[in-house]
Write an enzyme that holds these catalytic residues in place. Structure first.
Site, PDB file in Angstrom:
ATOM      1  N   HIS A 108       0.805  -1.220   0.000  1.00 54.78           N
ATOM      2  CA  HIS A 108       0.000   0.000   0.000  1.00 54.78           C
ATOM      3  C   HIS A 108       0.839   1.272   0.000  1.00 54.78           C
ATOM      4  CE1 HIS A 108      -3.388  -2.649   0.477  1.00 54.78           C
ATOM      5  NE2 HIS A 108      -4.130  -1.618   0.115  1.00 54.78           N
ATOM      6  N   TRP A 113      -5.266  -5.236  -9.403  1.00 55.30           N
ATOM      7  CA  TRP A 113      -4.910  -5.035  -7.996  1.00 55.30           C
ATOM      8  C   TRP A 113      -5.413  -6.183  -7.132  1.00 55.30           C
ATOM      9  CZ3 TRP A 113      -1.641  -2.236  -5.277  1.00 55.30           C
ATOM     10  CH2 TRP A 113      -1.806  -2.154  -3.898  1.00 55.30           C
TER      11      TRP A 113
END
Length: 104
Positions: free
Chosen positions: A22, A75
């Site tokens: 992240h 993703w």
């Protein structure tokens, strides 16, 4: 703009990898999130439990649009090895949408 929280989890032992990934979220995913109207999106971590907050006019519509978005598919595939997944190979998400108090 409505506020939503949902809970997910990363696999135990994957907490540091989750944080690392992240730090470099794919730019095309960030663009896609904004295109479906998501803003003020944050993810908090407590152990392997993840609590995500976002603002969006219609959570369900935004999620439906994201499901078929190529950036999101890429993703989700990238994250699938470290997230708790459901039988459909999607991240297990528990939506918490009953807001009982807000101070602005």
């Amino acid at each position: 703009m409505a506020r939503y929280i949902f809970r997910m989890e990363c696999k135990k032992g994957s907490e540091e990898e989750y944080k690392k990934r992240h730090e470099a979220v794919h730019p095309e995913l960030l663009k896609a999130l904004k295109e479906v109207g998501i803003s003020n999106y944050s993810i908090f971590m407590d152990g392997n439990q993840l609590y995500a907050y976002m603002e969006v006019d219609n959570f369900h519509e935004a999620m439906e649009r994201m499901e078929s978005n190529p950036a999101n598919i890429k993703w989700q595939t990238y994250m699938s090895d470290i997230l708790g997944m459901d039988n459909g190979n999607n991240p297990k998400m528990h939506l918490i949408d009953q807001e009982v108090f807000h101070l602005e």
